[in-house]
Each structure stands twice: as structure tokens, then as C-alpha cells.
Write an enzyme that holds these catalytic residues in place. Structure first.
Site, PDB file in Angstrom:
ATOM      1  N   ASP A   1      54.165  20.424  38.829  1.00  0.00           N
ATOM      2  CA  ASP A   1      53.288  19.633  38.973  1.00  0.00           C
ATOM      3  C   ASP A   1      52.419  19.635  40.050  1.00  0.00           C
ATOM      4  OD1 ASP A   1      52.150  16.503  39.182  1.00  0.00           O
ATOM      5  OD2 ASP A   1      53.857  16.020  39.208  1.00  0.00           O
TER       6      ASP A   1
ATOM      7  N   VAL B   1      58.742  23.388  35.389  1.00  0.00           N
ATOM      8  CA  VAL B   1      56.879  22.396  35.366  1.00  0.00           C
ATOM      9  C   VAL B   1      56.360  22.324  36.653  1.00  0.00           C
ATOM     10  CG1 VAL B   1      55.926  20.185  34.178  1.00  0.00           C
ATOM     11  CG2 VAL B   1      58.127  21.476  32.869  1.00  0.00           C
TER      12      VAL B   1
ATOM     13  N   CYS C   1      35.995   0.002  42.433  1.00  0.00           N
ATOM     14  CA  CYS C   1      36.432   0.804  41.601  1.00  0.00           C
ATOM     15  C   CYS C   1      36.863   0.435  40.091  1.00  0.00           C
ATOM     16  CB  CYS C   1      37.867   1.900  41.716  1.00  0.00           C
ATOM     17  SG  CYS C   1      36.641   2.658  43.075  1.00  0.00           S
TER      18      CYS C   1
ATOM     19  N   CYS D   1      51.425  15.862  42.756  1.00  0.00           N
ATOM     20  CA  CYS D   1      52.719  15.581  42.694  1.00  0.00           C
ATOM     21  C   CYS D   1      53.044  14.048  42.800  1.00  0.00           C
ATOM     22  CB  CYS D   1      53.999  16.379  42.355  1.00  0.00           C
ATOM     23  SG  CYS D   1      54.875  15.877  43.788  1.00  0.00           S
TER      24      CYS D   1
ATOM     25  N   ILE E   1      49.822  17.504  49.491  1.00  0.00           N
ATOM     26  CA  ILE E   1      49.638  17.629  50.937  1.00  0.00           C
ATOM     27  C   ILE E   1      50.087  16.445  51.597  1.00  0.00           C
ATOM     28  CG2 ILE E   1      47.654  19.352  50.462  1.00  0.00           C
ATOM     29  CD1 ILE E   1      46.343  17.356  49.884  1.00  0.00           C
ATOM     30  N   SER E   2      51.011  15.793  51.755  1.00  0.00           N
ATOM     31  CA  SER E   2      51.384  14.103  51.779  1.00  0.00           C
ATOM     32  C   SER E   2      52.716  13.843  52.891  1.00  0.00           C
ATOM     33  CB  SER E   2      50.962  12.908  51.018  1.00  0.00           C
ATOM     34  OG  SER E   2      51.728  11.531  51.697  1.00  0.00           O
TER      35      SER E   2
END
Length: 385
Positions: A174, A172, A356, A177, A199-200
Site C-alpha cells: 500500500d 500487498v 473542494c 497507506c 511519510i507521516s
């Protein structure tokens, strides 16, 4: 019901045209300036109204961060503002700039895509661990049968696994993720192998803890556009909001390229009602740089000729409850982080979570899960909820 004492800031002119205009406008949403109800706006300093009129939510949010106004229940204030659709009746001059910038520039290029990781997700794993559930799941929970945040997040993860029809031995992908909550859950309960893209740097480093537990998961610190392997299943949970409309088609092309012909792809994303609305400038500046919410039409247009949409599920109302649970955790643990982040961050984060929550409560924005296949599931896809 909590109330606030009425305070009129020095130098504030209640008879000014802008004050009268805003007071009349807010009355349509049953909101008062310096009223006594928990959702009424308490003005603490002059200039709040003019800033909001000229700079929209950027001006309103920044003046809140400075302490120039307050409301006991920000979530209820924003619910009433958005349910009454007051924002569509004001066209602040500075929003023209954001509209043009959004339409003309690709603000989610490979280089810019890393900004949100550095500015938002790299705040610190300890901070997010205090706010989120025990699995560190930073997306909407599924509250159909849940009573707690942990239960809601686990129910969401299991819902996705069942929608994807996972079987032992599957691989799989992700896309986006996070801290690996889905990959860990799917590996533990469904016997699959997972590759996650993030990207962290903070998230990638946290992911090493899952690997040390012996779980068959791999974190790749890379942009989704650089992935070329093929997988049995693909999932993207809460990442599409960072893709940008100029890249929607490329995102779908990557998913199509990386999915086996008989595979399934689940896209979990926040979405909006109107395509002609621009990225909120306050959210863009302080919370999610270069973010953009899609409409359903934009999603399906991007998937045209690449995927068959098998199922669409909207449970956006559950995001209201999720955000309120995050806010409760944030408030409870704030004393631990107060010295590190400061009062300005506190007001910024509170504004983010509660505004939000109000938006989801007003059904101004939504949470969609779409299940897609490359050629259509023979015999039809059976809905799972």
C-alpha cells in the site's frame, strides 16, 4: 433557504471599476456581491476584490481566513464559480509565478515529499478521528449503496479488494497507506499480508495499534522511491496527488518494479480536466504543500510500456458527499479543538473542505480508480462496481 443581511464595509466603493467588473463576472454564475442568498458573497472589509483579482484563490482564501468576506454556503458558492468556469476568464498576474515554479522545479523531491506529512497529516490523530469515519479513511467514499460515511468507506475498501481479486496469503503493498484502513480491512476480510508506506510519523505511530491487534500489517516510514520488494498486489489510495508530474514516470516504474508479473495494481487518485492548469496556490500554501493533480493523459503516459490499463472507474461525484460528511463531523466536534487550533484554523479548514466539495460537485475535478497489469490479463479483466 438561509439568507444573510446585506452589509457594506466602511471604505468600500461599489462604483469602482474592479467592483463593477467582478459583479458582472459573478452574475454569469448567478452570484451577487452582498446579495441575500446563501451562496452570495458578503463583503466585510475593503480590499477583497482587488486581492482576489491580483492573487487569485490565494488572495480570496486568505481574505476569507481573516474574516473579510463570508458566504452561508461556501460549497454552493464554489460549485457555481467552477461550473461557470469563471476562473478561466481571469488570469491573475501572480499566478504566473506559480505556473513557472510548477513547470521548472521538482517540488516533490524525496526531501520535499515529507513536508505534506509534517504540515497536513501530522495535525493530530485525535483531530482526524473526529472528522473521519471509524476506520480513519481519508479518501473518497463509495456511496452507491451507502447511507452513512462509515458504510461508504467500507464499501470503497471492499470495492478495491474485489477489483484487486485478493486471495488469502497474498502480500500487498500500500503506497501511501494513511492510517492503515485499507490494510486492516484487507487483512481482516481477505486474509492477506500488507506492507504500507507513509511519510507521516503520526500515521506510522497510529499503525502500531493495528499491529498490536495481531493483524499481519507493517508500516514503513519511508518514501515510495526507496521500496524494492516484490508483491502480489499493489494499491495506492489518495497518494498520487502528492507525486508531481516530474515524478509520475518514476512512480510507475517503482510500482512496476515492485509488482510480480501476474499481479494487479490499483491506483486511486483525484484528477483534473486540463493539463495547463497549475496547482492552486492557496491549497499549496495552507493544505497540501507540493501537491499536484494529474490529468488522465498524464497518468496513462506515465504508465506507457510499463502497464496495461485494464479498467477505469470515475466516481468523483461521491467525493462531494464525502467532503460534506467530513465537514459535518468537523463542525460537530469543533468545540473540542477550538482552543487548540483557533479561529483562523477553523476558517481555513472550512474553506478547504467546502471549496473542494464545490469543485467535485461542478465536475471540475474527479476521482479515478485505474486497475493495471504488467502484461495484460489473459482473457480480459472483468469490471467490478
Amino acid at each position: 433557504m438561509p439568507t444573510l443581511e446585506r452589509t457594506v464595509p466602511v471604505g468600500f466603493d461599489e462604483a469602482s471599476p474592479s467592483h463593477r467588473f467582478v459583479a458582472e463576472l459573478l452574475a454569469q454564475a448567478d452570484i451577487q456581491l452582498d446579495g441575500r442568498r446563501s451562496w452570495d458573497i458578503q463583503l466585510k472589509a475593503p480590499g477583497v476584490i482587488d486581492s482576489a483579482l491580483s492573487r487569485g484563490n490565494l488572495g480570496l482564501g486568505e481574505s476569507y481566513m481573516k474574516g473579510d468576506w463570508d458566504a452561508a454556503q461556501l460549497d454552493e458558492l464554489f460549485y457555481r464559480l467552477m461550473r461557470a468556469q469563471l476562473g478561466q476568464r481571469i488570469k491573475p498576474t501572480q499566478l504566473v509565478y506559480y505556473s513557472l515554479r510548477s513547470r521548472l522545479l521538482n517540488r516533490q523531491t524525496v526531501k520535499r515529499a515529507w513536508e505534506v506529512g509534517e504540515k497536513h497529516y501530522d495535525l493530530g490523530n485525535d483531530f482526524y478521528a473526529a472528522m473521519l469515519d471509524q476506520r480513519m479513511t481519508y479518501t473518497c467514499g463509495y456511496w452507491k449503496h451507502a447511507q452513512t460515511l462509515d458504510e461508504a468507506q467500507e464499501a470503497k475498501l471492499d470495492l478495491i479488494c474485489r477489483k484487486l481479486q485478493l486471495k488469502p496469503g497474498m502480500r500487498v503493498l500500500d503506497i501511501g497507506c494513511g492510517w492503515g484502513s485499507f490494510m486492516a480491512y484487507a487483512a481482516e476480510h481477505y486474509g492477506v499480508e500488507c506492507v504500507g508506506l507513509t511519510i507521516s510519523k503520526e500515521q506510522a505511530e497510529f499503525g502500531q495499534r493495528l499491529i498490536k491487534k495481531g493483524l499481519p500489517v507493517e508500516f514503513r516510514l519511508q518514501d515510495y522511491r526507496n521500496e524494492h520488494e516484490q508483491f502480489d498486489r499493489i494499491v495506492s489510495i489518495g497518494m498520487f496527488e502528492h507525486v508531481g508530474h516530474k515524478n509520475y514516470r518514476e512512480f510507475m516504474s517503482v510500482a512496476n518494479r515492485c509488482l510480480k508479473d501476474d499481479g494487479l495494481f490499483l491506483l486511486h487518485t483525484i484528477g483534473k480536466n486540463l493539463s495547463n492548469t497549475v496547482t492552486d496556490p492557496w491549497i499549496d500554501k495552507y493544505i497540501f504543500p507540493n501537491g499536484e493533480l494529474p490529468t488522465m493523459g498524464q497518468v496513462t503516459d506515465a504508465a506507457e510500456a510499463l502497464f496495461v490499463v485494464e479498467d477505469v472507474h470515475n466516481f468523483g461525484a461521491d467525493y462531494d458527499r464525502t467532503l460534506m460528511a467530513w465537514h459535518q463531523n468537523f463542525e460537530a466536534h469543533w468545540p473540542t479543538f477550538k482552543d487548540q487550533y483557533g479561529e483562523g484554523f477553523y476558517r481555513m479548514w472550512r474553506y478547504y473542505l467546502l471549496s473542494c466539495a464545490g469543485a467535485f460537485r461542478a465536475r471540475e475535478i474527479h476521482l479515478w480508480q485505474l486497475v493495471m497489469s504488467k502484461q495484460g490479463v489473459l482473457g480480459g479483466y472483468h469490471r467490478i462496481s
